[in-house]
Design a protein around this motif. Structure first.
Motif, PDB file in Angstrom:
ATOM      1  N   VAL A  80       0.914  -0.162   3.717  1.00 51.22           N
ATOM      2  CA  VAL A  80       2.066   0.324   2.958  1.00 51.22           C
ATOM      3  C   VAL A  80       1.657   0.409   1.493  1.00 51.22           C
ATOM      4  O   VAL A  80       1.029  -0.519   0.972  1.00 51.22           O
ATOM      5  CB  VAL A  80       3.282  -0.612   3.124  1.00 51.22           C
ATOM      6  CG1 VAL A  80       4.461  -0.107   2.297  1.00 51.22           C
ATOM      7  CG2 VAL A  80       3.662  -0.719   4.589  1.00 51.22           C
ATOM      8  N   THR A 117      10.359   0.485  -0.360  1.00 51.82           N
ATOM      9  CA  THR A 117       9.432  -0.152   0.583  1.00 51.82           C
ATOM     10  C   THR A 117      10.098  -0.372   1.933  1.00 51.82           C
ATOM     11  O   THR A 117       9.501  -0.113   2.997  1.00 51.82           O
ATOM     12  CB  THR A 117       8.947  -1.483   0.004  1.00 51.82           C
ATOM     13  OG1 THR A 117       8.291  -1.249  -1.242  1.00 51.82           O
ATOM     14  CG2 THR A 117       7.975  -2.160   0.954  1.00 51.82           C
ATOM     15  N   ASN A 143       8.502   3.859   9.578  1.00 50.65           N
ATOM     16  CA  ASN A 143       7.456   3.532  10.549  1.00 50.65           C
ATOM     17  C   ASN A 143       8.055   3.060  11.871  1.00 50.65           C
ATOM     18  O   ASN A 143       7.562   3.401  12.958  1.00 50.65           O
ATOM     19  CB  ASN A 143       6.534   2.456   9.975  1.00 50.65           C
ATOM     20  CG  ASN A 143       5.716   2.963   8.797  1.00 50.65           C
ATOM     21  OD1 ASN A 143       5.434   4.159   8.695  1.00 50.65           O
ATOM     22  ND2 ASN A 143       5.340   2.060   7.900  1.00 50.65           N
ATOM     23  N   THR A 158      10.338   2.882   3.752  1.00 49.06           N
ATOM     24  CA  THR A 158       9.049   3.251   4.347  1.00 49.06           C
ATOM     25  C   THR A 158       8.807   2.488   5.644  1.00 49.06           C
ATOM     26  O   THR A 158       8.342   3.056   6.651  1.00 49.06           O
ATOM     27  CB  THR A 158       7.921   2.969   3.345  1.00 49.06           C
ATOM     28  OG1 THR A 158       8.176   3.680   2.132  1.00 49.06           O
ATOM     29  CG2 THR A 158       6.578   3.397   3.904  1.00 49.06           C
TER      30      THR A 158
END
Length: 398
Positions: free
Chosen positions: A357, A221, A228, A224
């Motif tokens: 997400v 997570t 971004n 990710t």
């Protein structure tokens, strides 16, 4: 040739009939031969009749009347129907006992009635009926050559035989009930064993799911989110910094994933690393959420599973803050008393829209399961100012 043709025609008709009905009309070896249960039942019936007839032949006098011989023969023959009609069989054997010499046939029929009758109070009538028929036959039957001693002995023998037959029949009923209860107990034990195995498998799957989520999903997570950030980095230096963080998180995720796979392949492999309470500040810095730590004096010794549970609770809560409340700040409070330790994570409302997400929704559920396993409590709720609060309490002694 004609015989062969007739046989071939019959075989063809059977084949066509089989195709239409789905049943086989051709006799097979298993269908033509009786089963072993049928053979055993026939042998048992034959043995019972032979034994009863042997008793009659040994007691039968040379000058026996035809009526007595007929009653004795009937008593032996009706024993073949004792399974289907036990009470009628008993009544049919009683003339042979009273008028003839087939006392054993009546005893066998009486024992079978006692065995076939489930309720004990209903089975009492059978031996009572036999005794009521035998006592007058011995005591008041005219033409009996023996004296009163022989009459009393014969009456006592009949009573003892009736009582013995009844007792053997009821004992067989109890043995059958014991076998049934033993079978039911074994079945319940097998069901409990299977339920325990299913519960153990479920707990193991839940534990592995928590480990995979805690060890891998959190870092993925963060990767990710950093990706971004990398997409919208305003400067090259900011992009390099995000790339460096992604590299660190990827390396750590790969190492922890290898440890989990090793644990799954080999139970003796090294378990995933336990976390300490003094690592919470480093955790907050890694996640990238502004955190205000308010620790109190922690206990000197905290069990490893409790410290790991607190670490995972803070980790999950701060990652949720970053995912769902961008721009929010968080406060982490850690406290303890003489027998428990607790942690509280509270965040302010978001100041920017959250980016979408991927999320499985298992994080808070896993924390609740972990707290339950440690005999602790877990609560998560929205607060009045628009933020969110997570509280967990764990006992130090279990």
């Amino acid at each position: 040739m004609q015989t062969y043709g007739l046989a071939g025609s019959a075989l063809q008709r059977n084949v066509r009939l089989n195709e239409r009905t789905g049943y086989s009309c051709t006799p097979t070896r298993s269908a033509s031969l009786p089963s072993w249960r049928v053979l055993r039942a026939c042998a048992t019936h034959a043995a019972v009749v032979v034994v009863a007839a042997l008793e009659v032949s040994l007691r039968l006098p040379p000058d026996a009347p035809v009526s007595a011989v007929a009653c004795s023969a009937l008593a032996c023959a009706v024993l073949l129907a004792r399974d289907s009609y036990p009470r009628a069989t008993l009544l049919a054997t009683m003339p042979g006992m009273v008028l003839g010499w087939s006392q054993l046939a009546t005893v066998i029929a009486l024992g079978h009635v006692a065995y076939r009758t489930s309720a004990p109070h209903r089975a009492y009538a059978a031996p009572a009926l036999v005794v009521l028929a035998a006592v007058p036959a011995w005591l008041v039957t005219p033409g009996f050559d023996g004296g009163w001693r022989e009459r009393v002995l014969g009456t006592g023998t009949s009573i003892l035989l009736a009582a013995g037959a009844y007792a053997i029949g009821r004992l067989a009923v109890q043995c059958r009930a014991w076998r049934e209860r033993a079978g039911e107990a074994a079945e319940l034990q097998e069901q409990d064993r299977q339920a325990h195995q299913r519960s153990a498998r479920h707990e193991e799957r839940a534990r592995l799911a928590r480990e995979m989520h805690d060890v891998v999903a959190h870092d993925i997570t963060l990767i990710t989110m950093q990706a971004n950030v990398l997409e919208s980095a305003p400067t090259l230096e900011a992009a390099r910094e995000s790339g460096f963080v992604i590299h660190q998180l990827s390396s750590r995720t790969l190492n922890e994933l290898r440890s989990v796979i090793s644990m799954l392949r080999d139970n003796s492999a090294e378990q995933p690393r336990r976390h300490r309470l003094d690592e919470l500040a480093e955790l907050a810095e890694t996640i990238g959420v502004p955190v205000h730590m308010q620790p109190t004096t922690p206990p000197e010794r905290v069990p490893e599973d409790v410290s790991t549970a607190i670490y995972r609770t803070v980790q999950e809560s701060l990652i949720n803050v970053r995912k769902h409340a961008p721009g929010a700040t968080a406060t982490v409070r850690l406290g303890s008393d003489h027998d428990s330790v607790w942690v509280e994570i509270r965040n302010s409302p978001a100041t920017a829209p959250a980016r979408k997400v991927p999320s499985g929704g298992y994080g808070l559920a896993g924390l609740a399961e972990r707290a339950m396993q440690l005999d602790g409590t877990f609560h998560a709720r929205s607060i009045d100012d628009g933020g969110f609060e997570v509280t967990a309490l764990y006992p130090l002694r279990r």
